[in-house]
Write an enzyme that holds these catalytic residues in place. Structure first.
Site, mmCIF file in Angstrom:
data_model
loop_
_atom_site.group_PDB
_atom_site.id
_atom_site.type_symbol
_atom_site.label_atom_id
_atom_site.label_comp_id
_atom_site.label_asym_id
_atom_site.label_seq_id
_atom_site.Cartn_x
_atom_site.Cartn_y
_atom_site.Cartn_z
ATOM 1 N N ASP A 24 0.834 -1.128 0.134
ATOM 2 C CA ASP A 24 0.024 -0.100 0.111
ATOM 3 C C ASP A 24 0.860 1.190 -0.016
ATOM 4 O O ASP A 24 2.001 1.361 0.517
ATOM 5 C CB ASP A 24 -0.999 0.037 1.289
ATOM 6 N N HIS A 41 2.216 3.177 -9.192
ATOM 7 C CA HIS A 41 2.157 1.893 -9.199
ATOM 8 C C HIS A 41 3.214 1.427 -10.125
ATOM 9 O O HIS A 41 3.544 -0.008 -9.936
ATOM 10 C CB HIS A 41 0.755 1.646 -10.093
ATOM 11 N N LEU A 135 10.617 -20.945 -4.544
ATOM 12 C CA LEU A 135 9.669 -19.935 -3.906
ATOM 13 C C LEU A 135 8.226 -19.926 -4.501
ATOM 14 O O LEU A 135 8.363 -19.906 -5.812
ATOM 15 C CB LEU A 135 10.426 -18.580 -4.134
HETATM 16 C C1 IPE Z 1 -5.430 -2.511 -0.110
HETATM 17 O O1 IPE Z 1 -5.189 -1.357 -0.157
HETATM 18 C C2 IPE Z 1 -5.585 -3.465 -1.220
HETATM 19 C C3 IPE Z 1 -4.085 -3.408 -1.960
HETATM 20 C C4 IPE Z 1 -3.029 -2.904 -1.918
HETATM 21 C C5 IPE Z 1 -4.191 -4.392 -3.292
HETATM 22 P P1 IPE Z 1 -6.218 -0.188 -0.396
HETATM 23 O O2 IPE Z 1 -5.376 1.039 -0.604
HETATM 24 O O3 IPE Z 1 -7.071 -0.566 -1.481
HETATM 25 O O4 IPE Z 1 -6.774 -0.458 0.960
HETATM 26 P P2 IPE Z 1 -7.928 0.573 1.795
HETATM 27 O O5 IPE Z 1 -9.160 0.877 0.808
HETATM 28 O O6 IPE Z 1 -7.232 1.796 2.035
HETATM 29 O O7 IPE Z 1 -8.268 -0.053 3.032
HETATM 30 C C1 IPE Z 2 -1.495 0.088 -3.317
HETATM 31 O O1 IPE Z 2 -1.602 1.488 -3.479
HETATM 32 C C2 IPE Z 2 -1.933 -0.400 -4.853
HETATM 33 C C3 IPE Z 2 -3.206 -0.888 -4.969
HETATM 34 C C4 IPE Z 2 -4.168 -0.782 -4.269
HETATM 35 C C5 IPE Z 2 -3.337 -1.325 -6.324
HETATM 36 P P1 IPE Z 2 -2.561 2.436 -3.429
HETATM 37 O O2 IPE Z 2 -2.888 2.935 -4.637
HETATM 38 O O3 IPE Z 2 -3.703 2.061 -2.437
HETATM 39 O O4 IPE Z 2 -1.975 3.764 -2.644
HETATM 40 P P2 IPE Z 2 -2.628 4.971 -1.868
HETATM 41 O O5 IPE Z 2 -3.073 4.111 -0.479
HETATM 42 O O6 IPE Z 2 -3.541 5.597 -2.433
HETATM 43 O O7 IPE Z 2 -1.198 5.764 -1.403
HETATM 44 MG MG MG Z 3 -4.137 2.442 -0.578
#
Ligand code: IPE
Ligand code: IPE
Ligand code: MG
Length: 260
Positions: A24, A41, A135
């Protein structure tokens, strides 16, 4: 199948056998740099490479990465389609190397929601690495913990329709083989980057006794050194699985009894 943490005491070691990660903070990493979220990303894919290598070298056997949740479809359409393209690209580029390096790739989640080309590519990548055992890398894509439990329940009832009339006959060991990650032991170490302290519908069944590690670092900044920090934290945990500390150190307990 490996031992369930609620039915028995799993073997644990210095190195986590299974590491599960919520990657995240990509969006915030990019926003901080005045870049579009999707740049985060793209950068995140590089972090994946480093962590796969780091886990392999540390002797981790199973690495599960949460890449796209059942709830991530709620994001703006252009971000979702960018993520899909990135996913296709990453599989195309990496599968050869993974196959060579002894990595077995699996993708778990509700894959029928993806375009057919992506589904074919996933199946093909899984086939190309199916002989590997060094792995086990699992990508959770369009995955949700509740989806996992419900689809396991449905699949179990399809195979054993008699259980519909015998609810008491449904127990953990009946259901567990139908879960998406039935091939893996339960995660020993969970890592969530990006500062949030929540599970966001990740492997909710499997995390029952997992050690939960949270770091403020954004995923694109999570490299080998950060992984080492998480491992060091994990080594300090006392995994009791419901027992007391004294039960974990039987020699100490005996000494106390003899002296007393
Ligand atoms: C969780 O991250 C999902 C992934 C990393 C794939 P999100 O950014 O979507 O989670 P929330 O919505 O903040 O809980
Ligand atoms: C996690 O990073 C990646 C996915 C959920 C695909 P985010 O896109 O949720 O990044 P933040 O949380 O908005 O910074
Ligand atoms: Mg996020």
């Amino acid at each position: 199948m490996s031992i369930s943490s609620t039915l028995g005491i799993p073997d644990t070691g210095i190195v986590p056998r299974h590491v599960a990660v919520i990657m995240d903070g990509n969006g915030r990493w990019a926003t901080r740099r005045r870049l579009p979220r999707v740049a985060g990303h793209a950068k995140g894919v590089e972090a994946v490479r480093a962590i796969v290598q780091g886990c392999g070298e540390a002797g981790v056997r199973y690495l599960t990465l949460f890449a796209f949740s059942s709830e991530n479809w709620r994001r703006p359409a252009d971000e979702v389609s960018y993520l899909m393209r990135l996913f296709i690209q990453a599989i195309q580029r990496e599968v050869g190397k993974l196959a060579e390096r002894g990595v077995r790739l699996r993708v778990v989640g509700e894959l029928s929601a993806f375009e057919p080309r992506l589904q074919d590519m996933i199946r093909d990548a899984e086939r190309r690495t199916a002989h590997n055992d060094l792995l086990h890398l699992t990508i959770a894509a369009n995955y949700g913990g509740r989806w996992d439990i419900l689809s396991a329940m449905r699949a179990m009832l399809r195979d054993h329709p008699e259980l519909a009339d015998d609810p008491a006959g449904i127990d953990e060991s009946r259901l567990a083989p139908y879960l998406a990650m039935a091939f893996a032991p339960e995660p020993d170490l969970f890592i969530r980057t990006g500062g949030e302290q929540r599970v966001s519908n990740f492997a909710i069944w499997q995390l029952a006794y997992t050690e939960l590690y949270f770091t403020d670092r954004y995923w694109p900044d999570f490299g080998r050194a950060a992984l080492e920090e998480a491992f060091a934290w994990y080594r300090q945990r006392e995994r009791r699985f419901g027992r007391t500390s004294a039960q974990l150190a039987p020699e100490a307990a005996i000494t106390v009894t003899q002296e007393g």
